[in-house]
Design a protein around this motif. Sequence first.
Motif, mmCIF file in Angstrom:
data_model
loop_
_atom_site.group_PDB
_atom_site.id
_atom_site.type_symbol
_atom_site.label_atom_id
_atom_site.label_comp_id
_atom_site.label_asym_id
_atom_site.label_seq_id
_atom_site.Cartn_x
_atom_site.Cartn_y
_atom_site.Cartn_z
ATOM 1 N N PRO A 134 4.563 -1.891 -9.412
ATOM 2 C CA PRO A 134 3.818 -0.692 -9.849
ATOM 3 C C PRO A 134 3.482 0.253 -8.706
ATOM 4 O O PRO A 134 3.471 1.467 -8.891
ATOM 5 C CB PRO A 134 2.550 -1.285 -10.486
ATOM 6 C CG PRO A 134 2.450 -2.678 -9.950
ATOM 7 C CD PRO A 134 3.850 -3.127 -9.720
ATOM 8 N N GLN A 135 3.235 -0.294 -7.499
ATOM 9 C CA GLN A 135 2.907 0.594 -6.378
ATOM 10 C C GLN A 135 4.098 1.476 -6.011
ATOM 11 O O GLN A 135 3.928 2.656 -5.689
ATOM 12 C CB GLN A 135 2.467 -0.214 -5.157
ATOM 13 C CG GLN A 135 1.268 -1.126 -5.413
ATOM 14 C CD GLN A 135 1.692 -2.543 -5.676
ATOM 15 O OE1 GLN A 135 2.596 -2.784 -6.479
ATOM 16 N NE2 GLN A 135 1.060 -3.500 -5.007
ATOM 17 N N VAL A 136 5.304 0.920 -6.067
ATOM 18 C CA VAL A 136 6.506 1.700 -5.759
ATOM 19 C C VAL A 136 6.699 2.799 -6.799
ATOM 20 O O VAL A 136 7.023 3.952 -6.479
ATOM 21 C CB VAL A 136 7.741 0.789 -5.683
ATOM 22 C CG1 VAL A 136 8.997 1.604 -5.393
ATOM 23 C CG2 VAL A 136 7.549 -0.296 -4.635
ATOM 24 N N SER A 137 6.486 2.441 -8.047
ATOM 25 C CA SER A 137 6.614 3.425 -9.121
ATOM 26 C C SER A 137 5.616 4.569 -8.943
ATOM 27 O O SER A 137 5.945 5.746 -9.124
ATOM 28 C CB SER A 137 6.408 2.752 -10.477
ATOM 29 O OG SER A 137 6.503 3.683 -11.520
ATOM 30 N N GLN A 138 4.400 4.248 -8.546
ATOM 31 C CA GLN A 138 3.382 5.284 -8.351
ATOM 32 C C GLN A 138 3.741 6.222 -7.211
ATOM 33 O O GLN A 138 3.567 7.446 -7.311
ATOM 34 C CB GLN A 138 2.022 4.627 -8.104
ATOM 35 C CG GLN A 138 1.450 3.953 -9.355
ATOM 36 C CD GLN A 138 0.225 3.116 -9.046
ATOM 37 O OE1 GLN A 138 0.042 2.638 -7.912
ATOM 38 N NE2 GLN A 138 -0.609 2.904 -10.045
ATOM 39 N N VAL A 139 4.259 5.685 -6.122
ATOM 40 C CA VAL A 139 4.654 6.524 -4.995
ATOM 41 C C VAL A 139 5.796 7.447 -5.392
ATOM 42 O O VAL A 139 5.788 8.647 -5.069
ATOM 43 C CB VAL A 139 5.042 5.654 -3.779
ATOM 44 C CG1 VAL A 139 5.679 6.504 -2.688
ATOM 45 C CG2 VAL A 139 3.823 4.928 -3.228
ATOM 46 N N THR B 265 0.841 -1.196 0.000
ATOM 47 C CA THR B 265 0.000 0.000 0.000
ATOM 48 C C THR B 265 0.874 1.242 0.000
ATOM 49 O O THR B 265 2.105 1.159 0.138
ATOM 50 C CB THR B 265 -0.912 0.006 1.228
ATOM 51 O OG1 THR B 265 -0.089 0.066 2.407
ATOM 52 C CG2 THR B 265 -1.777 -1.243 1.275
ATOM 53 N N ALA B 266 0.246 2.390 -0.130
ATOM 54 C CA ALA B 266 1.006 3.643 -0.138
ATOM 55 C C ALA B 266 1.761 3.839 1.172
ATOM 56 O O ALA B 266 2.914 4.296 1.179
ATOM 57 C CB ALA B 266 0.052 4.812 -0.386
ATOM 58 N N GLU B 267 1.131 3.483 2.273
ATOM 59 C CA GLU B 267 1.783 3.646 3.579
ATOM 60 C C GLU B 267 2.972 2.711 3.718
ATOM 61 O O GLU B 267 4.043 3.104 4.207
ATOM 62 C CB GLU B 267 0.779 3.382 4.705
ATOM 63 C CG GLU B 267 -0.360 4.397 4.788
ATOM 64 C CD GLU B 267 -1.404 4.206 3.709
ATOM 65 O OE1 GLU B 267 -1.383 3.131 3.056
ATOM 66 O OE2 GLU B 267 -2.216 5.117 3.499
ATOM 67 N N VAL B 268 2.797 1.459 3.288
ATOM 68 C CA VAL B 268 3.889 0.477 3.392
ATOM 69 C C VAL B 268 5.065 0.902 2.528
ATOM 70 O O VAL B 268 6.229 0.874 2.958
ATOM 71 C CB VAL B 268 3.384 -0.926 2.998
ATOM 72 C CG1 VAL B 268 4.557 -1.904 2.906
ATOM 73 C CG2 VAL B 268 2.350 -1.423 3.989
ATOM 74 N N VAL B 269 4.779 1.294 1.294
ATOM 75 C CA VAL B 269 5.859 1.706 0.395
ATOM 76 C C VAL B 269 6.562 2.944 0.947
ATOM 77 O O VAL B 269 7.801 3.037 0.928
ATOM 78 C CB VAL B 269 5.302 1.981 -1.014
ATOM 79 C CG1 VAL B 269 6.394 2.578 -1.906
ATOM 80 C CG2 VAL B 269 4.769 0.711 -1.636
#
Length: 761
Positions: free
Chosen positions: A210-215, A145-149
Amino acid sequence: MTDNEGTPADTLTEWLSARSDDELAELLRLRPDLTIPPPPTLEVLAGRSEQRASVLRAAEDLDTTCLTVVELLAHEGADTAPVARARLDQIVGRRATKKAVDAALSVLRARALVRGTTTLTLVAAARDAVPWRVGRFFDVDASLTAEVVGAKLAEIDDRSRELLTTLTRSSSIGRTRDAAPGTPADRPVQRLLAAGLLTWLDDNTVELPPQVSQVLRGEPVTDPVSLAPPAASTTAVGVADVDAAAAGEALELLRHCEDIVDSLSRTPAPALKAGGLGVREIRRIAKAADLDEARVGLLVEVLAGAGLIAVGLPDPGPLTDIDDMWTPTPAVDAWVTASPAQRWATLAGAWLDLPRVPWLIGMRDANDKPIAALSDEARSAAAPRDRRIVLGVIADLASGKALATEDVVRIATWRRPRLAARLGVGPVSRYLAEAGALGVVGRGALSTPGRALIGDPSSAAAAMHRVLPEPIDHVLVQADLTVVAPGPLTPELAQRMATVADIESAGAATMYRIDERTLRRALDGGTTAAELHALFATHSRTPVPQSLTYLIDDVARRHGRLRAGVASSFVRCEDPALLAEVLSSPAAEALALRALAPTVAISQAPLADVLAGLRAAGFAPAGEDSSGTIVDVRDRGARVVPRRGRSPYRTPAVPTDEQLGRLVSEMRAGTRAGEVRRTERERVRSDGTRASGAATIALLQRAALSRSPISIGYVDAAGVSSNRVVEPVTVGGGQLDAWDPDAGVMRHFTLHRITSVALLA
């Protein structure tokens, strides 16, 4: 061989042959590039449908569910051998309903990317249309999730973060030797793998989740394996409030555009050598119109898109050796006299379809040079499509519902994942800001005129007319010689007020300032003192101040006592003392005035220069024609006729229903003729000779006499070959006239273009 039978078609050609005419027409409507040039047979259509470029173009309209289905079919090898539909349902599991998968397959079948029902076959090139790695569905870490990343990124060093940033700017797949087992754990790649910020693919390959890239890009984080559209968290805004905000922005838009047009009319702006407007000219226009430079950049782009300004040699032009100058076009004269709603519709429609990106102005290009307004660097053929995608997200909400930018990005990228790089927070926020500046969006929600602009552009002006404040026909004249318009004035009154007064401040209420100079300007235009008194007496809701009455009479008494005309120019005055004063002033020497009589003097200077020189010297001359009537000699501004250039952006036009029906009929006829050619026995071929040979003509005449159907091979003027089944009627004059039973029309064929002939009966 049809889907309903549950068995896969052997080839795409056979599958297309089993489609109905309506289904084939829908395929061509969804993929208009397949119609250029018109395919002569279904076999040619099938070949084009499988080409990679065409498949990638068709996939741009697919949402995440459709592309995930393509990914799963490609992962299961459906591009080489049919895959059971039951297997697809098993993989999807509970992540999507069977109904959602059915809908996705219907979309893919309509575009001829997938065929079959109980077993599914994928077009080979469709694998390349998936914007992520095929197989990601099975190994992606949904717990990021955004928080985890964010927490994990806070723990890494600068070198590791730089590595991740590099991957966000290029492909998410990276090649490195440090991914191999046994690599020291202190290496950046190994630390990122251990932290879950990279995914191991093989000994030499890693992938950025992809989540890391988005953050890292500052975008909202989405679940990469979710097959349901993101939920929209809307905010309720009153429709009346939205439309009122949009109407206010529309009125400001019109006023600012008029100011820019007026500035360019007085002083056309030189174009840069590479095209566009330089920073210095943008600053000059911004200062003259009292606007910020970013606003001017947007508005000149919109005005150019609407054809209201163009580059060329202005008429009248300045005394310079510059040929290319940005100047208003003759279309401005009709635009300024139209109703506010019509003028807004012209500008808003131009912005919606503008193949340019105004918000790029001022940014740096690939050569680290600032991008100029109206330059080639700001062009983008995809800009109209991107705007409609962004506005379409808001348009799908109920009226009066606003959506945060992050939610717009999340929904837009889910709907068009192949365009995700163009629909980030930055571009989307700027598109929405432009929409707000043009009154398409108000308070974060789509306005009623904006909704009409997207759905039915022809009704946009009427929709804006309904939300604009009702024009008023009165003003409030105050003792300090200011005039307040408590709302938008009627076009006639607004034009008269602009002549007799200057705008001091604008907004919901406009304040005008009257002084001696503005009154003289009105008198120069032919307005009499009596008409000025009547103007304020009729339209002022407050008593006309005595000071204004005295000022009008005083200016009018002095105005016109001195007359100037064309001789080249002449000056006459009933008062010899006043003319003598003029001749003794410094202006007389500059204008080369020479007395002919006590009341007449002449000058070689143009009339406009004589008037300007005398006014600068403190006199109040009026222009007159040969009959002695006062004429308006004010400068009307420069105009330029726009050049007719060929647009560099050409997109396939969607054929009409009639054209699609005719094309489908011709493809089926060509397919049947091709089948006949493979089985025919009696044939006359050109074999290098002209098809108008004696044997060919004899065979055609024989078929015409017996009214027998024939199959002909034909090459048209564009070099496109086709096969047709026709019934000859007449042969002669180098032409074959034949009835086409499939199209129901008489066709004419040039004999030397006929390559083969075969009797069918």
